[in-house]
Enzyme design. Structure first.
Site, PDB file in Angstrom:
ATOM      1  N   ASP A   1      -6.059  -4.677  -1.854  1.00 38.44           N
ATOM      2  CA  ASP A   1      -4.967  -4.219  -0.990  1.00 38.44           C
ATOM      3  C   ASP A   1      -4.089  -5.390  -0.515  1.00 38.44           C
ATOM      4  O   ASP A   1      -4.586  -6.421  -0.061  1.00 38.44           O
ATOM      5  CB  ASP A   1      -5.555  -3.498   0.234  1.00 38.44           C
TER       6      ASP A   1
ATOM      7  N   SER B   1       0.833  -1.196   0.000  1.00 40.54           N
ATOM      8  CA  SER B   1       0.000   0.000   0.000  1.00 40.54           C
ATOM      9  C   SER B   1       0.875   1.257   0.000  1.00 40.54           C
ATOM     10  O   SER B   1       1.726   1.407  -0.877  1.00 40.54           O
ATOM     11  CB  SER B   1      -0.959  -0.044   1.195  1.00 40.54           C
TER      12      SER B   1
END
Length: 356
Positions: free
Chosen positions: A212, A61
Site C-alpha cells: 500500500d 489506494s
C-alpha cells in the site's frame, strides 16, 4: 457598416473568455477503502465547477483508483464522462461486494450502524489476519478489484489523458515510495497502491514487490510541486488527523495506529511546505515553488465517526451516503472559500510547524 460576428468568431471569444476565467488546480486524494466513496462525492462536485480545471492528481489506494477512473473518463468524454465513470466504478464495487462474506450483522442493520464489528466472518478474518499470512489465506492472490479496474478504466486513454496522474505504492524491499505516472499505470499499479499486507499478497511489478502506498505517501505531494503548473492543491482527507480520546480497545488502538502511520508522511510534506514558506527565497529555486503553493483541504467530521471495519463495507446505500457527504463537504468548502482559490491557502500550514 460593421460586419456581424460569425459563429466561429463567437465561439473563439467564448473559448478565450473561458480560458481567462478558468483556474488550474491539483487534487491530492487519500486512501481508505470503501471510505473512498466520500472522495467520489467530492470529485463529483468539483467536476461541476467549469471554472476549475484539474491539471494533476496524486492519489494513493482508493484515492489512486478514484484518480485513474476520473482521468480515464475525462479523456474519453470530458467532465460528464469522468462523473459517469466514477459512478460506474463504485456501482461495480458494490455489486461485487454482494457476494462478499463480509456483511453487516442483523443487529448492526437494525441499529443503523455501518460497521462490520459484529459480523462473525469479519471478526474471524480480523483475528486471522494478525496471525496468518495472506499467502496462506489467499494462496491464489485473487483480488476482486482487478477485473473491475480492467473493465472500467481505458488504460490507453489514461496514458494520453490531459490530467497528469501520480499513483504511489511502497516498495517492500526498500521501504521507499514509487510514483507511477499516466503511461506506467496498469491494474497492477493500482492494486499495489491499495495492497494492505495483512490482507493481500504483495503485487509484483518489474521484479519488485509493492505494498500500500499509504506507508510512503498518502498521498504524495512532491510530484504536484515539481511536475504540475497549478499553484492550488485541494487535499481530500479521509483519515482523521486528530481524535479527542485515547483508544482503549484493541481494535480501536490498531485503527488509530493505522491512521497515524497513514497520515505521517503527508504531515511531514505539509510541514516542509510551511517551513519553506517561512524561509525560502521567494524569487527562485524549487524551494520557492514549495513555499508558494496554496493548499486547501476538504474533509468531514463524519469520517471520524466511522470505524475501521466500515472500510470493508461496500453496500450501495453506504457508498451513496458517503458520496452525498462528500458532495456536501465540497459544497461547504466552496461556499466558504471559493474566492480564496487562486489567491491564498485556506489550510493553516503554520499550525503544522508548532512543536518542531
Amino acid at each position: 457598416m460593421t460586419k456581424p460576428a460569425s459563429p466561429a468568431d463567437i465561439a473563439g471569444v467564448s473559448r478565450e473568455r473561458e480560458k481567462r476565467s478558468s483556474l488550474s488546480i491539483d487534487l491530492a486524494l487519500q486512501g481508505g477503502g470503501a471510505h473512498g466513496a466520500f472522495t467520489w462525492g467530492v470529485l463529483d462536485r468539483v467536476l461541476e465547477e467549469d471554472w476549475l480545471t484539474i491539471n494533476a492528481i496524486s492519489g494513493t489506494s482508493a484515492g489512486a483508483m478514484n484518480a485513474a477512473v476520473l482521468a480515464s473518463g475525462y479523456a474519453q468524454a470530458g467532465r460528464e464522462g469522468a462523473r459517469q465513470a466514477l459512478e460506474i466504478f463504485w456501482r461495480k464495487v458494490s455489486e461485487a461486494a454482494q457476494f462478499s462474506p463480509f456483511q453487516r450483522s442483523p443487529l448492526d442493520v437494525l441499529l443503523g450502524r455501518w460497521t462490520l464489528d459484529n459480523s462473525p466472518l469479519f471478526v474471524a478474518m480480523d483475528l486471522m489476519s494478525r496471525v496468518v499470512s495472506p499467502y496462506s489465506l489467499n494462496p491464489g492472490g485473487a483480488n476482486p478489484l482487478a477485473d473491475i479496474l480492467a473493465d472500467v478504466i481505458d488504460f490507453g486513454s489514461l496514458g494520453a489523458s490531459p490530467i497528469k496522474l501520480f499513483v504511489t505504492a511502497t516498495n517492500v524491499r526498500t521501504g521507499r515510495g514509487r510514483v507511477f505516472r499516466n503511461a506506467e499505470i496498469t491494474p497492477d499499479a493500482l492494486l499495489a497502491s491499495a495492497c494492505l499486507p495483512t490482507l493481500f499478497q504483495a503485487v509484483e511489478i518489474d521484479g519488485e514487490s509493492y505494498w500500500d502506498g499509504g506507508y510512503s505517501g498518502n498521498p504524495t505531494m512532491t510530484p504536484l510541486i515539481r511536475d504540475s503548473d497549478a499553484l492550488d492543491t485541494i487535499l481530500v482527507q479521509i483519515n482523521p488527523v486528530e481524535r479527542p480520546e485515547t483508544p482503549r480497545t484493541a481494535r480501536d488502538i490498531l485503527n488509530r495506529l493505522n491512521e497515524v502511520s497513514f497520515n505521517a508522511v503527508l504531515l511531514k510534506e505539509l510541514r516542509m511546505m510551511a517551513l519553506l514558506r517561512q524561509k525560502a527565497n521567494p524569487e527562485s529555486g524549487e524551494g520557492a515553488r514549495w513555499a508558494g503553493m496554496r493548499i486547501h483541504r476538504i474533509t468531514s467530521d463524519a469520517m471520524a465517526e466511522l470505524g475501521y471495519s466500515s472500510k470493508l463495507n461496500a453496500e450501495w446505500d453506504f457508498l451513496t451516503m458517503l458520496r452525498e457527504e462528500g458532495r456536501r463537504s465540497a459544497e461547504a468548502f466552496y461556499r466558504e472559500h471559493k474566492d480564496d482559490i487562486g489567491k491564498r491557502s485556506t489550510l493553516d500550514l503554520d499550525e503544522l510547524t508548532e512543536g518542531i
